[in-house]
Design a protein around this motif. Structure first.
Motif, short mmCIF file in Angstrom:
data_model
loop_
_atom_site.label_atom_id
_atom_site.label_comp_id
_atom_site.label_asym_id
_atom_site.label_seq_id
_atom_site.Cartn_x
_atom_site.Cartn_y
_atom_site.Cartn_z
N ILE A 182 0.82 -1.21 0.00
CA ILE A 182 0.00 0.00 0.00
C ILE A 182 0.86 1.26 0.00
O ILE A 182 0.63 2.20 -0.75
N LYS A 183 1.85 1.30 0.89
CA LYS A 183 2.64 2.53 1.03
C LYS A 183 4.03 2.35 0.42
O LYS A 183 4.68 1.33 0.62
N GLY A 184 4.47 3.41 -0.25
CA GLY A 184 5.84 3.44 -0.74
C GLY A 184 6.09 2.49 -1.89
O GLY A 184 5.17 1.91 -2.46
N GLY A 185 7.36 2.34 -2.22
CA GLY A 185 7.72 1.47 -3.34
C GLY A 185 7.71 2.25 -4.64
O GLY A 185 7.17 3.35 -4.73
N TYR A 186 8.28 1.64 -5.66
CA TYR A 186 8.43 2.30 -6.95
C TYR A 186 7.11 2.29 -7.72
O TYR A 186 6.45 1.26 -7.82
N ALA A 187 6.74 3.45 -8.22
CA ALA A 187 5.53 3.54 -9.03
C ALA A 187 5.89 4.19 -10.37
O ALA A 187 6.77 5.06 -10.43
N MET A 188 5.22 3.79 -11.40
CA MET A 188 5.53 4.31 -12.73
C MET A 188 4.23 4.45 -13.53
O MET A 188 3.36 3.59 -13.46
N TYR A 189 4.11 5.56 -14.24
CA TYR A 189 2.93 5.78 -15.08
C TYR A 189 3.43 6.32 -16.41
O TYR A 189 4.10 7.34 -16.46
N GLN A 190 3.11 5.60 -17.46
CA GLN A 190 3.60 5.99 -18.78
C GLN A 190 2.42 6.32 -19.68
O GLN A 190 1.45 5.56 -19.76
N THR A 191 2.48 7.47 -20.33
CA THR A 191 1.41 7.87 -21.24
C THR A 191 1.97 7.92 -22.66
O THR A 191 2.97 8.60 -22.91
N ARG A 192 1.32 7.21 -23.53
CA ARG A 192 1.66 7.31 -24.94
C ARG A 192 0.54 8.10 -25.59
O ARG A 192 -0.64 7.78 -25.42
N ALA A 193 0.90 9.15 -26.30
CA ALA A 193 -0.11 9.99 -26.95
C ALA A 193 0.23 10.13 -28.42
O ALA A 193 1.40 10.27 -28.79
N SER A 194 -0.79 10.06 -29.25
CA SER A 194 -0.55 10.12 -30.69
C SER A 194 -1.79 10.61 -31.42
O SER A 194 -2.91 10.43 -30.93
N ALA A 195 -1.58 11.19 -32.58
CA ALA A 195 -2.71 11.57 -33.42
C ALA A 195 -3.23 10.35 -34.18
O ALA A 195 -4.36 10.35 -34.67
N ALA A 196 -2.41 9.31 -34.27
CA ALA A 196 -2.79 8.10 -35.00
C ALA A 196 -3.23 7.03 -34.00
O ALA A 196 -2.91 7.11 -32.82
N PRO A 197 -3.98 6.02 -34.48
CA PRO A 197 -4.43 4.97 -33.56
C PRO A 197 -3.28 4.28 -32.84
O PRO A 197 -2.21 4.07 -33.42
#
Lengths: 571, 295
Positions: free
Chosen positions: A46-61
């Protein structure tokens, strides 16, 4: 230079606002009309530890999370250490400094932007606004739509009062100023498309919940389990609006039992779980098949066996899904490619359960569960919704009557003249226990022949490419999206390659597999498990002998991995 | 007592009208015959419409009972009758739900469900036919078998202490708890009838002797051990109920009659309230929910 396909990874300590920073970027890009495909990892604790969030954004599908990031935003030294090997020439690197907990040794060719996130947040009076400083800097550097971000910040913090809203907006602005003071050396800029489309942004788990609502869900029972619990959260929030009932069961056995009980009562019912829960449900799935009671079970697969890797991605429940009950027990197994399928195939799972009066399992997976994606606004009216065949009240009712299509009309409790027993014992057409050889053979044949229609009923398997090819790639689940992108790259290099993307995994459309295999010189089957589970079923049900390509490191494939394997197979 | 139960659709039938064409398969002299007779009588006394009655069971000798009762019914898995019935009841609160099962079914393999049926106050009547033995598998000790019982897998005598079903159900929060003997059809029928009239989870433990495999707890033993609750027993007093059961348990006696009854909302009532607050209706426009996912 504009880049119409940009991947931004935000990483740091869980609790530092990593996830909300990623969410803000995702929402802002989607608002600006870009396609988004996100990918997250977070600790099981629940608390702490490594977190990662990656967003890929594109005009194409977009079909998958991509290979790696173009931009890394590191909140701390651990995030830097864990991602350092991917800081390859050409990537941009935004990090907490000076004043952070680390001094990076920036690799050559990497565009580095030190932003004093911690220090600035402290100066502004709230360490909690560290992520807003980072968000401001990212927005300035890579042209993430500023106006949309401001709107989202306001909307997010309005409940907490104007002071909090102002504090966050100021930190965001300060982040932009700090970044603007640095010379922009990298070429990356997000460019929003001219025209916007009508879209929604949903996670795989929420999309399953939505699909169920569209299908006419009336009863939901589940026991909490990672990574499936968000389905229950979504349904708990919205099902009461539709007049439906939700219960948190005491365990998964109770959950699936309640589903069967509610379905017997005439309601559309489902449960959602992960592998350990599905393992407990096996006996009741047999009851669903034997008593011909519709039952929908969603399995969001995670790393196994046993408790395994609860928050990690794996495609390793196929054996369990297809054969996880004692005796000869039929069922229908579907698997989803992406968030759009999480809506559409959940509807289809209900349709099949209702039509064929049997258990239907829908397989999702750990990476899809939390991946948010844009999809065209799902108009509820555009989905076909099927309800079970009910007795017309004419003549004498026989619950398990052997009909032309082996499907026997059902009678809800309260139907005069429709009284019957739903039993797990072998029974005759009236439901009376009967253990004779002739009866058991006849009734097993009835229950299995009933399923002969499934393959024909379900949309044909999608084939990517036409004619003959040097290489055919068969994929299932979220690996399909990775293969789509890999195939596009291979074709761009002149490689002759086709794809085959089954979503009905059981019963197996064997003839379609054969037809595909006949057009390919070689076959590859990438799947995220150790034993090559779909490959196993293909070998047993068809004459094809695909080359298994398995990984089980808790992460999905990348397109580059598939491309590499393809080149290895086609020297 | 709430006599106006919406789930009881009044019809005028005789006990025999609830019989099916299937003859009970139990051994001659089995207590389950008495329970079945009591069930027929209770249903007739209440005027339950068989079309709106769902009789659900698990696995075991007693779990065959639904085959002999005119109703909608499910013969489910070992230990799961209560869980399945929960789904049926919540999905269709207009139905009358009657669950039957044995001591092994309810308190061994299905023991994990019992606390939750009780505390959630699922509106059903659970008639547990307690023969203190596994009969269908030819005589092994069950959670209610007396210690030292020599049986199929305890050739030197059993070594485990038995549990007391009614004491557990009182502790778990059942809102109606009663106990009777299969040989006392009149009392059993009355308690089942009252249990079905009761709004909430009604648990009736019926001592149902097994003449084939349990030579210790035979009909004579149960009759001798049974003791009616004292005159003036306050059925609304949980402490009095638990005290009575505790003392009797220690002294090897079996208190019979209605031990405890409490009026409180059922889970389906709480849920109906929740749906009402949400303005819930199948006509609720799904687009309003989908719109929330716009970026």
């Amino acid at each position: 230079m504009d880049k119409n396909d940009l991947i931004i990874r935000v990483a740091g300590e869980g609790g530092e606002g990593i996830i909300s920073t990623g969410d803000f970027i995702t929402q802002a890009c989607a608002r600006a009309g870009l396609e988004v495909y996100t990918f997250k990892t977070f600790p099981a604790e629940i608390k702490g530890g490594y977190a990662m969030y990656q967003t890929r954004a594109s005009a194409a599908p977009l079909y998958c999370q991509g290979d790696t990031f173009d931009v890394l935003c590191a909140f701390n030294g651990e995030a830097y250490d864990l991602n350092r090997s991917r800081l390859i020439p050409g990537t941009a690197f935004v990090y907490d400094g000076p004043g952070g907990d680390f001094e990076p040794d920036v690799p050559p060719g990497v565009y580095a932007y030190p932003i004093p996130m911690t220090q600035t947040a402290k100066e502004m009076g709230s360490i909690r606004s560290k992520n807003m400083v980072a968000l401001g800097a990212l927005s300035q550097l890579f042209n993430i739509p500023e106006d949309a971000l401001r709107e989202i910040i306001v909307a997010k913090f309005t409940k907490k009062g104007t002071t909090v809203v102002e504090g966050n907006l100021n930190a965001f602005t300060r982040g932009r100023e700090l970044a603007a003071a640095l010379p922009k050396t990298d070429p990356w800029q997000i460019k929003a498309p001219e025209s916007k489309r009508d879209v929604v942004v949903l996670s795989g788990n929420d999309a399953v919940g939505l699909g169920a609502l569209i299908a006419g869900l009336e009863f939901f029972a589940a026991y909490p389990i990672t990574p499936a619990t968000e389905i229950a959260r979504y349904v708990a929030r919205h099902l009461p609006k539709r007049g439906g009932t939700l219960i948190q069961a005491e365990d998964e056995i109770a959950a699936v039992s309640q589903v069967v009980g509610a379905s017997f009562a005439g309601k559309k019912a489902m449960t959602a779980t992960s592998g350990p829960g599905l393992a407990l449900m096996g006996e009741m799935l047999g009851m669903s098949f034997m008593s011909e009671t519709p039952c929908v079970v969603v399995d969001v697969q995670r790393g196994g066996p046993s408790t395994g890797l609860p928050t990690k991605h794996e495609q390793s429940d196929l054996f369990l899904a297809i054969h996880g009950s004692h005796g000869d027990c039929g069922r229908i197994v579907l698997s989803v490619e992406g968030v759009g399928d999480c809506v559409g195939l959940t509807v289809e799972a209900f349709n099949l359960a209702e039509k064929y009066q049997c258990p239907v399992l829908l397989l999702s997976d750990g990476s899809l569960a939390f991946s948010t994606q844009t999809l065209p606004y799902p108009d509820p009216a555009s989905y076909r919704v099927v309800s079970r065949k009910r007795w017309d009240g004419k003549g004498e009712y026989r619950r398990y009557a052997i009909t032309d299509d082996y499907i026997s009309p059902m009678a809800d409790p309260g139907t005069p003249g429709g009284m019957h027993i739903a039993t797990g014992l072998e029974h005759d057409q009236d439901g009376e226990p009967n253990y004779t050889a002739a009866n058991h053979e006849a009734m097993q044949a009835k229950r299995f022949r009933k399923l002969d229609g499934v393959v024909k009923d379900f949309a044909p398997v999608e084939t990517d490419g036409e004619g003959e090819a040097d290489l055919g790639i068969i994929a299932w689940g979220s690996t399909i999206g990775v293969v789509r992108e890999a195939i596009a790259r291979l074709r761009a290099e002149g490689v002759s390659v086709k794809g085959f993307y089954p979503k009905l995994l059981w019963p197996m459309p064997a003839e379609q597999y054969e037809a595909f295999g006949a057009t390919c010189r070689k076959l590859m089957l990438p799947e995220v498990n150790f034993t090559g589970q779909l490959a196993h079923f293909i070998r047993s049900e068809t004459s094809l002998r695909p080359e298994s390509y398995t990984i089980c490191g808790g992460l999905p494939f990348t397109p580059a991995m598939i491309v590499g394997k393809a080149k290895e197979m086609l020297p | 007592m709430n006599m106006a139960q919406t789930h009881l659709h009044k019809v005028e039938l005789l006990p025999k009208d609830y019989k099916t064409d299937t003859k009970p398969f139990w051994c001659p002299g089995c207590g389950d015959h008495g329970v079945l007779t009591a069930v027929y009588r209770a249903l007739a006394d209440l005027g339950v419409d068989p079309n709106y009655l769902v009789n659900i069971s698990g696995i075991g000798c007693s779990s065959r009972l639904p085959y002999f009762v005119r109703s909608y019914k499910m013969h489910t898995l070992h230990g799961r009758a209560g869980a399945v019935a929960t789904g049926t009841q919540l999905a269709r609160p207009d139905l009358a739900i009657l669950v039957n099962g044995g001591d092994g079914d309810g308190f061994s393999i299905g023991g994990g469900h019992m606390p939750h049926l009780a505390r959630k106050n699922i509106n059903m009547t659970y008639v547990l036919m307690d023969n203190r033995i596994y009969g269908l598998t030819k005589g092994q000790v069950s959670p209610t078998s007396q210690r030292k019982m020599k049986a199929y897998t305890t050739p030197y005598g059993g070594v485990e202490e038995p549990m007391d079903p009614v004491l557990y159900m009182l502790t778990y929060g059942a809102s109606y708890v009663a106990q009777s003997l299969a040989t006392d059809v009149k009392m059993t029928a009355r308690l089942i009838k009252e249990g079905m009239e009761h709004k909430g989870f009604a648990f009736i433990n019926v001592m149902s002797h097994c003449p084939s495999f349990n030579q210790i707890d035979d009909a004579k033993y149960f009759k001798g051990a049974a003791e009616e609750l004292p005159e003036g027993h306050d059925v609304s007093d949980i402490d009095a109920a638990m005290h009575a059961v505790n003392v009797a348990h220690q002294e090897g006696r079996i208190p019979v009659g209605l031990l405890f009854r409490q009026e409180r909302p059922t889970l389906d009532e709480y849920m109906a309230e929740l749906v009402k607050q949400a303005g819930g209706s199948p006509d609720y426009d799904l687009r309003k929910i989908i719109d929330l996912a716009r970026p």
